[in-house]
Motif scaffolding. Structure first.
Motif, short mmCIF file in Angstrom:
data_model
loop_
_atom_site.label_atom_id
_atom_site.label_comp_id
_atom_site.label_asym_id
_atom_site.label_seq_id
_atom_site.Cartn_x
_atom_site.Cartn_y
_atom_site.Cartn_z
N HIS A 290 21.41 -47.34 51.66
CA HIS A 290 20.44 -48.26 52.28
C HIS A 290 19.07 -48.04 51.65
CE1 HIS A 290 18.14 -50.38 55.36
NE2 HIS A 290 19.28 -50.86 55.82
N GLU A 291 18.39 -49.12 51.33
CA GLU A 291 17.13 -49.01 50.59
C GLU A 291 15.99 -48.44 51.42
OE1 GLU A 291 15.68 -53.67 51.28
OE2 GLU A 291 16.25 -52.96 49.28
N ASP A 292 16.08 -48.54 52.74
CA ASP A 292 15.05 -48.01 53.63
C ASP A 292 15.37 -46.54 53.90
OD1 ASP A 292 13.19 -47.38 55.54
OD2 ASP A 292 13.68 -49.03 56.89
N LYS A 293 14.80 -45.66 53.09
CA LYS A 293 15.08 -44.23 53.25
C LYS A 293 13.86 -43.43 52.83
CE LYS A 293 17.21 -43.68 48.66
NZ LYS A 293 18.43 -43.25 47.93
N ALA A 294 13.72 -42.23 53.44
CA ALA A 294 12.62 -41.34 53.12
C ALA A 294 13.09 -39.91 53.31
CB ALA A 294 11.42 -41.62 54.03
N ILE A 295 12.40 -38.98 52.64
CA ILE A 295 12.74 -37.57 52.79
C ILE A 295 11.46 -36.76 52.93
CG2 ILE A 295 12.91 -37.20 50.29
CD1 ILE A 295 15.18 -35.15 50.93
N GLU A 296 11.44 -35.89 53.94
CA GLU A 296 10.34 -34.96 54.13
C GLU A 296 10.72 -33.64 53.47
OE1 GLU A 296 7.23 -35.37 55.81
OE2 GLU A 296 7.90 -37.43 55.40
N VAL A 297 9.80 -33.07 52.69
CA VAL A 297 10.07 -31.85 51.94
C VAL A 297 9.15 -30.74 52.46
CG1 VAL A 297 10.05 -30.78 49.66
CG2 VAL A 297 10.77 -33.17 49.92
N TYR A 298 9.76 -29.59 52.76
CA TYR A 298 9.03 -28.42 53.25
C TYR A 298 9.09 -27.33 52.18
CZ TYR A 298 8.99 -31.10 57.47
OH TYR A 298 8.77 -32.13 58.38
N ASP A 299 7.96 -27.15 51.49
CA ASP A 299 7.93 -26.36 50.26
C ASP A 299 8.29 -24.90 50.44
OD1 ASP A 299 7.00 -28.74 49.32
OD2 ASP A 299 5.02 -28.02 48.72
N PHE A 300 7.83 -24.27 51.51
CA PHE A 300 7.95 -22.83 51.65
C PHE A 300 8.82 -22.42 52.83
CE2 PHE A 300 4.12 -23.47 49.15
CZ PHE A 300 4.33 -22.57 48.10
N ASN A 301 9.80 -23.27 53.16
CA ASN A 301 10.69 -22.97 54.27
C ASN A 301 12.11 -22.77 53.79
OD1 ASN A 301 8.41 -24.82 55.68
ND2 ASN A 301 9.21 -23.27 57.07
N ASP A 302 12.81 -21.90 54.51
CA ASP A 302 14.23 -21.67 54.30
C ASP A 302 14.99 -22.65 55.20
OD1 ASP A 302 16.81 -20.55 53.85
OD2 ASP A 302 16.01 -18.52 53.70
N HIS A 303 16.12 -22.24 55.76
CA HIS A 303 16.98 -23.19 56.45
C HIS A 303 16.42 -23.68 57.79
CE1 HIS A 303 20.59 -25.45 56.87
NE2 HIS A 303 21.02 -24.78 57.93
N GLU A 304 15.35 -23.04 58.26
CA GLU A 304 14.69 -23.59 59.46
C GLU A 304 14.05 -24.93 59.17
OE1 GLU A 304 11.38 -21.50 57.30
OE2 GLU A 304 13.52 -21.12 57.66
N GLY A 305 13.84 -25.23 57.89
CA GLY A 305 13.29 -26.52 57.51
C GLY A 305 11.96 -26.81 58.18
N GLY A 306 11.78 -28.04 58.60
CA GLY A 306 10.51 -28.44 59.21
C GLY A 306 10.35 -28.03 60.66
N GLY A 307 11.46 -27.66 61.32
CA GLY A 307 11.38 -27.24 62.71
C GLY A 307 10.65 -28.26 63.57
N PRO A 308 9.69 -27.82 64.38
CA PRO A 308 8.99 -28.75 65.27
C PRO A 308 8.17 -29.79 64.53
CG PRO A 308 7.95 -26.59 65.31
CD PRO A 308 9.23 -26.43 64.55
N PHE A 309 7.76 -29.50 63.30
CA PHE A 309 7.01 -30.48 62.51
C PHE A 309 7.91 -31.67 62.15
CE2 PHE A 309 4.66 -26.60 62.09
CZ PHE A 309 3.34 -26.99 62.04
#
Length: 322
Positions: A290-309
Motif C-alpha cells: 500500500h502506497e500510504d506507509k511510513a516508518i519511525e526510526v529510533y537510532d539508539f534503541n534496542d528491541h524496546e524500540g520507541g516505547g511510549p514515544f
C-alpha cells in the motif's frame, strides 16, 4: 550495543532475498477456508474488574482447527454506538494478561480486542489461557521450529489463522465498527499484524512495531539473539536441512505478507535492535504494497524500540484512519 546492521541509507533501499513460494496465496486461501468451516462461535462474557471507565469482556472464539482461543474485549463504559476497533497481538512468550491491563485504546473511545497467543503466556506478563493442542515433530525449545518439517504443520500457521479469526470475532460484537478496524502489535505481535494485514482485505490501518518473523534468511544469520537463534540451534543439530527449513519459513515471512499489504501502515524500527534486526524490519516495510506507509526510526534503541514515544505517535497517526 552500537549499530551493527546496515547504515540507515542502505536500510531504506534494502530488499530481502527471500522468495515467496509459487503457491503462497493458494496455501493461505486453503488454510483460511478450512478454518471457516468451523463455526466462529464468538462468546463475550462480562468481567467484573472494578473499573468504572472501561467494560471488559472475556472472549472465546474458534481459531485454527476450531480450537478455542481466548481474548479480551475492552470498551469505554457507556458506549452505545459501534466504535472504531483496534485488534492487538502480543509479543513472543506473552499472553493476553489480566482483565484490567492495557486500558490505553479503550480510553481513546475505541473498542480494543487483545488476542491470546496459543501455547504462550508463560514467559512474562500476566499469563495466557489458550493451549495449543497440536503436536509436532522434534523441535528446539521455543516456538520457532515447532512443526518446521512442513508448512502445513508449522506453529505459526495456527497462530496467523487464529489472528484472522480474532478480527472476525471482534467484528461480531454489536459495539464494534468493522469498517474502522486497525491491527497493531509489537515484535511477534508486529509479525502477526503483517500477516493479518495481508489476509484480511478491508482493514483501515496496520501498525507493526519492531516486527518479528520477517526476512528469515537474513534474520537467522545476522543475529545470534533469541528467538531467531532457535532456528540456527535447530539446524546445528539437524545438519543439512537448511533449505527445507527456509522453504517452510517462506510461507510465514512477513516480507511476503507485506507485499500483499492492503491498508495504510505505520512501522517502527530500532537501529540497535538485535532481536529484530533493522534490516529485517525494513525488508517488510520496503515491500509493503500500500502506497500510504511510513516508518519511525529510533537510532539508539534496542528491541524496546520507541516505547511510549511510538505509542504517542500511533495515537496521533490512527486518528486519520480508525
Amino acid at each position: 550495543m552500537a549499530l551493527f546492521d546496515l547504515p540507515l541509507a542502505e536500510l531504506r533501499e534494502y530488499r530481502s532475498a527471500s522468495t515467496a513460494p509459487d503457491d503462497f496465496d493458494a496455501f493461505w486461501g486453503k488454510t483460511l477456508q478450512e478454518a471457516r468451516e468451523h463455526d466462529l462461535d464468538a462468546r463475550f462474557e462480562p468481567v467484573d474488574t472494578g473499573l468504572s471507565t472501561v467494560r471488559v469482556y472475556d472472549v472465546t472464539f474458534a481459531g485454527f482447527g476450531g480450537h478455542p482461543v481466548k481474548g479480551w474485549l475492552r470498551l469505554p463504559a457507556g458506549a452505545a454506538e459501534p466504535l472504531p476497533l483496534v485488534v492487538e497481538f502480543i509479543g513472543y512468550g506473552g499472553g493476553r494478561g489480566l482483565a484490567h491491563e492495557k486500558l490505553l485504546w479503550a480510553s481513546t473511545g475505541r473498542a480494543h480486542f487483545v488476542m491470546d497467543t496459543r501455547g504462550q503466556g508463560s514467559a512474562w506478563g500476566g499469563g495466557g489461557g489458550t493451549p495449543d493442542p497440536v503436536g509436532a515433530a522434534p523441535a528446539y525449545p521455543g516456538f520457532m521450529t515447532r512443526g518446521i518439517d512442513a508448512p502445513e504443520n508449522y506453529y505459526y500457521r495456527r497462530v496467523f489463522t487464529d489472528a484472522v479469526r480474532a478480527v472476525e470475532a471482534a467484528r461480531t460484537h454489536p459495539l464494534t465498527d468493522a469498517t474502522r478496524t486497525a491491527v497493531i502489535g509489537e515484535s511477534q505481535g508486529g509479525g502477526i499484524t503483517l500477516a493479518v494485514g495481508a489476509l484480511v482485505p478491508d482493514l483501515a490501518a496496520v501498525a507493526p512495531d519492531v516486527p518479528f518473523l520477517c526476512d528469515y534468511p537474513r534474520a537467522a544469520t545476522v543475529t545470534d539473539r533469541h528467538p531467531y537463534r532457535e532456528i540456527g540451534l535447530f539446524l546445528k543439530t539437524h545438519r543439512g536441512r537448511a533449505a527445507d527449513v527456509l522453504h517452510t519459513l517462506s510461507y510465514f515471512d512477513g516480507v511476503h505478507f507485506a507485499a500483499r499489504g492492503r491498508a495504510p501502515a505505520l512501522f517502527s524500527a530500532a537501529l540497535e535492535d538485535q532481536t529484530c534486526p533493522p534490516s529485517t524490519v525494513f525488508a517488510a516495510f520496503n515491500a509493503w504494497a500500500h502506497e500510504d506507509k511510513a516508518i519511525e526510526v529510533y537510532d539508539f534503541n534496542d528491541h524496546e524500540g520507541g516505547g511510549p514515544f511510538q505509542e504517542a505517535h500511533k495515537l496521533r497517526w490512527l486518528r486519520s484512519y480508525a
